[in-house]
Motif scaffolding. Structure first.
Motif: not given
Length: 344
Positions: A97-108, A115-121, A324-330
Protein backbone atom coordinates in the motif's frame (compact mmCIF):
# COMPACT_ATOMS: atom_id res chain seq x y z
CA UNK A 1 -4.97 -2.70 13.99
CA UNK A 2 -6.13 0.36 12.10
CA UNK A 3 -9.60 1.54 13.00
CA UNK A 4 -10.01 4.09 10.20
CA UNK A 5 -12.33 1.78 8.30
CA UNK A 6 -14.89 2.15 11.11
CA UNK A 7 -15.34 5.86 10.41
CA UNK A 8 -15.80 6.30 6.65
CA UNK A 9 -18.37 9.01 7.05
CA UNK A 10 -16.35 11.49 9.13
CA UNK A 11 -16.61 15.06 7.85
CA UNK A 12 -12.84 15.43 7.91
CA UNK A 13 -12.69 13.56 4.62
CA UNK A 14 -14.21 16.42 2.67
CA UNK A 15 -11.94 18.42 0.43
CA UNK A 16 -9.04 16.00 0.61
CA UNK A 17 -8.70 15.21 -3.08
CA UNK A 18 -10.11 12.52 -5.32
CA UNK A 19 -7.93 9.66 -4.13
CA UNK A 20 -8.95 9.51 -0.48
CA UNK A 21 -10.89 6.32 -1.11
CA UNK A 22 -7.75 4.65 -2.43
CA UNK A 23 -5.83 5.53 0.73
CA UNK A 24 -8.61 4.30 3.00
CA UNK A 25 -8.90 1.07 1.03
CA UNK A 26 -5.15 0.55 1.28
CA UNK A 27 -5.23 1.10 5.03
CA UNK A 28 -7.96 -1.49 5.41
CA UNK A 29 -5.87 -3.96 3.43
CA UNK A 30 -2.82 -3.09 5.50
CA UNK A 31 -4.63 -4.03 8.69
CA UNK A 32 -4.03 -7.72 7.90
CA UNK A 33 -0.68 -8.68 9.39
CA UNK A 34 1.54 -11.14 7.59
CA UNK A 35 -1.14 -12.19 5.14
CA UNK A 36 0.41 -14.33 2.38
CA UNK A 37 -0.21 -12.69 -0.98
CA UNK A 38 0.32 -16.03 -2.68
CA UNK A 39 -0.04 -19.53 -1.26
CA UNK A 40 2.84 -21.98 -1.23
CA UNK A 41 3.83 -25.44 -0.16
CA UNK A 42 7.50 -24.76 0.37
CA UNK A 43 7.46 -24.56 4.15
CA UNK A 44 8.98 -21.75 6.21
CA UNK A 45 11.77 -19.55 4.97
CA UNK A 46 14.07 -21.24 7.50
CA UNK A 47 17.08 -18.97 7.13
CA UNK A 48 19.58 -20.60 9.49
CA UNK A 49 22.39 -19.02 11.44
CA UNK A 50 25.40 -20.19 13.37
CA UNK A 51 26.38 -19.02 16.83
CA UNK A 52 29.71 -17.65 15.65
CA UNK A 53 28.14 -15.54 12.94
CA UNK A 54 25.54 -14.12 15.31
CA UNK A 55 28.26 -13.24 17.81
CA UNK A 56 30.24 -11.49 15.09
CA UNK A 57 27.18 -9.53 13.97
CA UNK A 58 26.35 -8.55 17.55
CA UNK A 59 29.91 -7.33 18.09
CA UNK A 60 29.67 -5.31 14.90
CA UNK A 61 26.34 -3.79 15.98
CA UNK A 62 27.71 -2.86 19.40
CA UNK A 63 30.73 -1.15 17.81
CA UNK A 64 28.63 0.28 14.98
CA UNK A 65 30.08 3.33 13.27
CA UNK A 66 29.15 2.67 9.63
CA UNK A 67 25.94 0.60 9.53
CA UNK A 68 25.68 0.78 5.73
CA UNK A 69 28.85 -1.30 5.33
CA UNK A 70 27.75 -4.82 4.39
CA UNK A 71 29.19 -8.18 3.35
CA UNK A 72 31.35 -8.14 0.19
CA UNK A 73 29.33 -9.12 -2.87
CA UNK A 74 29.53 -12.76 -3.96
CA UNK A 75 27.81 -14.98 -6.50
CA UNK A 76 28.46 -18.11 -4.43
CA UNK A 77 25.71 -20.31 -3.04
CA UNK A 78 25.29 -21.25 0.61
CA UNK A 79 22.83 -22.93 2.97
CA UNK A 80 20.21 -20.18 2.84
CA UNK A 81 20.40 -19.88 -0.93
CA UNK A 82 20.25 -23.66 -1.28
CA UNK A 83 17.06 -23.68 0.77
CA UNK A 84 15.47 -21.08 -1.50
CA UNK A 85 16.51 -23.02 -4.61
CA UNK A 86 15.12 -26.25 -3.20
CA UNK A 87 11.82 -24.53 -2.52
CA UNK A 88 11.83 -22.96 -5.98
CA UNK A 89 10.47 -19.65 -4.69
CA UNK A 90 11.89 -16.58 -2.97
CA UNK A 91 9.64 -15.48 -0.08
CA UNK A 92 9.74 -11.69 0.17
CA UNK A 93 8.20 -9.43 2.79
CA UNK A 94 6.90 -6.30 1.07
CA UNK A 95 4.41 -3.49 1.37
CA UNK A 96 1.27 -3.51 -0.72
CA UNK A 97 0.00 0.00 0.00
CA UNK A 98 2.97 2.37 -0.44
CA UNK A 99 2.30 4.11 -3.72
CA UNK A 100 5.21 3.76 -6.19
CA UNK A 101 7.23 1.58 -3.77
CA UNK A 102 5.14 -1.51 -3.16
CA UNK A 103 1.45 -1.32 -3.94
CA UNK A 104 -1.28 -3.35 -5.56
CA UNK A 105 -2.35 -1.88 -8.87
CA UNK A 106 -6.15 -1.49 -8.53
CA UNK A 107 -6.70 -2.22 -12.23
CA UNK A 108 -4.49 -5.26 -12.75
CA UNK A 109 -4.28 -6.53 -9.17
CA UNK A 110 -0.51 -6.88 -9.58
CA UNK A 111 2.07 -5.74 -7.05
CA UNK A 112 4.16 -2.93 -8.50
CA UNK A 113 6.75 -0.37 -7.49
CA UNK A 114 10.43 0.30 -6.95
CA UNK A 115 10.83 -2.27 -4.17
CA UNK A 116 8.90 -4.88 -6.16
CA UNK A 117 11.26 -4.44 -9.13
CA UNK A 118 14.21 -5.16 -6.84
CA UNK A 119 12.58 -8.28 -5.40
CA UNK A 120 12.07 -9.62 -8.91
CA UNK A 121 15.73 -8.93 -9.77
CA UNK A 122 16.81 -10.97 -6.72
CA UNK A 123 14.49 -13.84 -7.71
CA UNK A 124 15.80 -13.75 -11.27
CA UNK A 125 19.39 -14.06 -10.07
CA UNK A 126 18.68 -16.84 -7.55
CA UNK A 127 16.13 -18.85 -9.51
CA UNK A 128 16.37 -17.65 -13.12
CA UNK A 129 12.80 -16.35 -13.02
CA UNK A 130 11.68 -12.87 -11.88
CA UNK A 131 8.23 -14.28 -11.15
CA UNK A 132 9.49 -17.03 -8.82
CA UNK A 133 8.40 -15.02 -5.80
CA UNK A 134 5.93 -15.49 -2.97
CA UNK A 135 5.04 -11.99 -1.79
CA UNK A 136 3.91 -11.52 1.79
CA UNK A 137 2.41 -8.26 2.96
CA UNK A 138 3.88 -7.18 6.29
CA UNK A 139 3.17 -4.07 8.36
CA UNK A 140 5.99 -1.70 9.29
CA UNK A 141 6.09 -2.97 12.87
CA UNK A 142 6.35 -6.64 11.81
CA UNK A 143 9.32 -6.48 9.43
CA UNK A 144 11.89 -7.78 11.91
CA UNK A 145 9.55 -10.36 13.43
CA UNK A 146 8.80 -11.77 9.97
CA UNK A 147 12.51 -12.51 9.50
CA UNK A 148 13.11 -13.79 13.01
CA UNK A 149 10.15 -16.19 12.72
CA UNK A 150 11.19 -17.50 9.29
CA UNK A 151 8.10 -16.12 7.57
CA UNK A 152 10.18 -14.57 4.80
CA UNK A 153 13.66 -14.84 3.29
CA UNK A 154 14.09 -11.12 2.69
CA UNK A 155 12.31 -7.89 3.55
CA UNK A 156 12.34 -5.28 0.79
CA UNK A 157 10.12 -2.61 2.25
CA UNK A 158 11.75 0.84 2.51
CA UNK A 159 13.63 -0.42 5.57
CA UNK A 160 16.30 1.90 6.93
CA UNK A 161 19.68 0.42 7.83
CA UNK A 162 20.79 1.46 11.30
CA UNK A 163 22.86 0.21 14.21
CA UNK A 164 19.88 -0.72 16.38
CA UNK A 165 18.39 -2.96 13.71
CA UNK A 166 21.74 -4.62 13.05
CA UNK A 167 21.37 -6.21 16.47
CA UNK A 168 18.35 -8.13 15.12
CA UNK A 169 18.79 -8.55 11.35
CA UNK A 170 21.42 -8.42 8.62
CA UNK A 171 21.37 -5.91 5.77
CA UNK A 172 22.55 -5.64 2.20
CA UNK A 173 24.35 -2.58 0.95
CA UNK A 174 22.17 0.50 0.54
CA UNK A 175 19.89 0.64 -2.48
CA UNK A 176 18.27 4.03 -1.84
CA UNK A 177 18.98 7.22 0.12
CA UNK A 178 16.07 8.88 1.92
CA UNK A 179 15.44 11.10 4.93
CA UNK A 180 12.75 12.00 7.43
CA UNK A 181 10.39 14.87 6.64
CA UNK A 182 7.05 16.26 7.79
CA UNK A 183 3.87 15.82 5.73
CA UNK A 184 0.94 18.12 6.47
CA UNK A 185 -1.99 19.87 4.75
CA UNK A 186 -0.89 22.64 2.42
CA UNK A 187 -2.73 25.28 4.46
CA UNK A 188 -1.25 24.06 7.76
CA UNK A 189 0.86 26.51 9.82
CA UNK A 190 3.37 23.68 10.33
CA UNK A 191 6.61 24.62 8.56
CA UNK A 192 8.70 21.49 9.09
CA UNK A 193 10.48 19.54 11.79
CA UNK A 194 10.69 22.54 14.07
CA UNK A 195 8.93 24.47 16.82
CA UNK A 196 5.80 24.75 14.68
CA UNK A 197 5.02 21.16 15.79
CA UNK A 198 4.47 22.24 19.41
CA UNK A 199 1.12 20.99 20.62
CA UNK A 200 0.33 19.34 17.28
CA UNK A 201 -0.79 15.73 16.92
CA UNK A 202 1.88 13.95 14.90
CA UNK A 203 1.51 10.43 13.50
CA UNK A 204 4.26 7.89 12.82
CA UNK A 205 4.49 4.15 12.28
CA UNK A 206 5.38 1.82 15.14
CA UNK A 207 8.92 0.51 14.81
CA UNK A 208 9.88 3.26 12.33
CA UNK A 209 12.86 5.59 12.37
CA UNK A 210 10.33 8.46 12.30
CA UNK A 211 9.04 7.39 15.71
CA UNK A 212 12.61 7.13 17.00
CA UNK A 213 13.29 10.68 15.76
CA UNK A 214 10.23 12.00 17.58
CA UNK A 215 11.31 10.20 20.75
CA UNK A 216 14.66 11.96 20.54
CA UNK A 217 13.22 15.41 19.76
CA UNK A 218 9.52 16.13 19.45
CA UNK A 219 9.46 19.95 19.71
CA UNK A 220 6.53 19.55 22.10
CA UNK A 221 4.43 17.56 19.62
CA UNK A 222 1.96 14.92 20.77
CA UNK A 223 3.29 11.76 19.14
CA UNK A 224 2.68 8.84 21.51
CA UNK A 225 -0.57 7.01 22.20
CA UNK A 226 -1.67 6.01 25.66
CA UNK A 227 -1.00 2.31 26.24
CA UNK A 228 1.39 2.10 23.27
CA UNK A 229 2.31 -1.49 22.43
CA UNK A 230 -0.51 -3.04 24.45
CA UNK A 231 -3.93 -4.40 23.57
CA UNK A 232 -5.41 -1.07 24.67
CA UNK A 233 -3.33 0.96 22.18
CA UNK A 234 -5.82 3.10 20.18
CA UNK A 235 -3.44 3.27 17.18
CA UNK A 236 -4.08 6.94 16.50
CA UNK A 237 -0.68 8.62 16.76
CA UNK A 238 1.38 5.45 16.41
CA UNK A 239 0.05 3.00 13.83
CA UNK A 240 1.06 -0.42 12.47
CA UNK A 241 1.31 0.77 8.85
CA UNK A 242 2.67 4.11 7.74
CA UNK A 243 -0.18 4.71 5.28
CA UNK A 244 -2.59 4.66 8.21
CA UNK A 245 -1.05 8.03 9.13
CA UNK A 246 -2.26 9.54 5.86
CA UNK A 247 -5.77 8.31 6.60
CA UNK A 248 -5.57 9.81 10.10
CA UNK A 249 -4.48 13.10 8.51
CA UNK A 250 -7.36 13.01 6.04
CA UNK A 251 -9.83 12.30 8.84
CA UNK A 252 -8.52 15.28 10.81
CA UNK A 253 -7.42 13.03 13.66
CA UNK A 254 -3.79 14.19 13.43
CA UNK A 255 -2.18 17.41 12.28
CA UNK A 256 0.94 16.05 10.60
CA UNK A 257 2.89 12.92 9.73
CA UNK A 258 6.61 12.25 10.12
CA UNK A 259 7.95 9.69 7.69
CA UNK A 260 10.59 9.08 5.05
CA UNK A 261 10.45 11.73 2.33
CA UNK A 262 10.46 8.91 -0.22
CA UNK A 263 7.19 7.53 1.17
CA UNK A 264 5.72 10.97 1.82
CA UNK A 265 6.26 11.95 -1.82
CA UNK A 266 4.10 9.02 -2.87
CA UNK A 267 1.41 10.02 -0.37
CA UNK A 268 1.45 13.61 -1.62
CA UNK A 269 0.93 12.21 -5.11
CA UNK A 270 -2.11 10.31 -3.81
CA UNK A 271 -3.58 13.39 -2.13
CA UNK A 272 -2.91 16.83 -3.67
CA UNK A 273 -4.13 18.57 -0.49
CA UNK A 274 -0.97 17.62 1.44
CA UNK A 275 2.68 18.49 0.94
CA UNK A 276 6.14 17.97 2.36
CA UNK A 277 7.05 20.69 4.86
CA UNK A 278 10.55 22.04 5.21
CA UNK A 279 13.07 22.44 2.43
CA UNK A 280 15.05 19.26 3.05
CA UNK A 281 14.85 16.03 5.09
CA UNK A 282 16.22 16.40 8.62
CA UNK A 283 17.99 13.01 8.55
CA UNK A 284 19.97 10.98 6.03
CA UNK A 285 18.95 7.33 5.88
CA UNK A 286 19.62 4.39 3.58
CA UNK A 287 17.29 1.56 2.66
CA UNK A 288 18.66 -1.97 2.57
CA UNK A 289 17.39 -5.48 1.88
CA UNK A 290 17.02 -7.17 5.27
CA UNK A 291 17.58 -10.88 5.96
CA UNK A 292 17.51 -13.02 9.05
CA UNK A 293 20.50 -12.25 11.22
CA UNK A 294 23.63 -14.09 10.15
CA UNK A 295 22.40 -15.15 6.69
CA UNK A 296 25.75 -14.19 5.24
CA UNK A 297 25.49 -16.19 2.02
CA UNK A 298 22.16 -14.57 1.15
CA UNK A 299 23.37 -11.07 2.07
CA UNK A 300 26.49 -11.48 -0.10
CA UNK A 301 24.36 -12.75 -2.99
CA UNK A 302 21.90 -9.86 -2.71
CA UNK A 303 24.89 -7.50 -2.73
CA UNK A 304 26.03 -9.13 -5.97
CA UNK A 305 22.54 -8.56 -7.41
CA UNK A 306 22.77 -4.92 -6.38
CA UNK A 307 26.16 -4.56 -8.09
CA UNK A 308 24.53 -5.70 -11.33
CA UNK A 309 21.40 -3.64 -10.65
CA UNK A 310 23.42 -0.44 -10.31
CA UNK A 311 25.67 -1.13 -13.31
CA UNK A 312 25.20 0.78 -16.54
CA UNK A 313 24.96 4.37 -15.37
CA UNK A 314 21.86 6.07 -16.74
CA UNK A 315 20.88 2.83 -18.47
CA UNK A 316 21.08 0.70 -15.32
CA UNK A 317 18.13 -1.32 -14.09
CA UNK A 318 18.16 0.86 -10.97
CA UNK A 319 17.80 4.07 -12.99
CA UNK A 320 15.08 2.59 -15.18
CA UNK A 321 13.09 1.64 -12.10
CA UNK A 322 13.69 5.06 -10.54
CA UNK A 323 12.52 6.86 -13.70
CA UNK A 324 9.41 4.69 -13.90
CA UNK A 325 8.29 4.94 -10.30
CA UNK A 326 10.00 7.72 -8.35
CA UNK A 327 11.34 10.48 -10.58
CA UNK A 328 8.09 12.45 -10.62
CA UNK A 329 7.85 12.75 -6.84
CA UNK A 330 11.60 12.66 -6.08
CA UNK A 331 13.26 14.40 -9.03
CA UNK A 332 16.95 15.06 -9.51
CA UNK A 333 18.47 11.75 -8.41
CA UNK A 334 21.24 10.87 -10.86
CA UNK A 335 22.59 7.63 -9.40
CA UNK A 336 21.98 5.05 -6.67
CA UNK A 337 24.02 5.25 -3.45
CA UNK A 338 27.47 3.72 -3.80
CA UNK A 339 27.92 0.42 -1.93
CA UNK A 340 30.03 0.18 1.20
CA UNK A 341 31.58 -3.11 2.29
CA UNK A 342 32.91 -4.46 5.56
CA UNK A 343 36.60 -5.22 5.87
CA UNK A 344 36.42 -7.36 9.04
Amino acid sequence: MSRSKDRPGRGGLRGWGGVTGMAVACAVTAAVTLLPLAHHDGGPAGAGTSGGVVTADRTRAEACTEPEASMPASGADGPNIDRIKERGKLIAGVDQNSFRWGYRNPESGDLEGFDIDLVRAIADDLLGDPDAVIFRAIPTNQRIAALENDRVDVVVRTMTINCKRLEQVSFSTAYFQAGQQVLAPKESPITGYDASLKGKRVCSAEGSTAYEALEEKSFGALYKDDFDGTGRDPDRLTVPNQLDCLVRLQLGEVDAVVTDNALAAGQAAQDPAVELKGKDPFTTEYYGVATKKGSDDLVARVNKVLVDYRAGGKDSAWMRSYEKWLATGLPGITAPPAPKYRTD
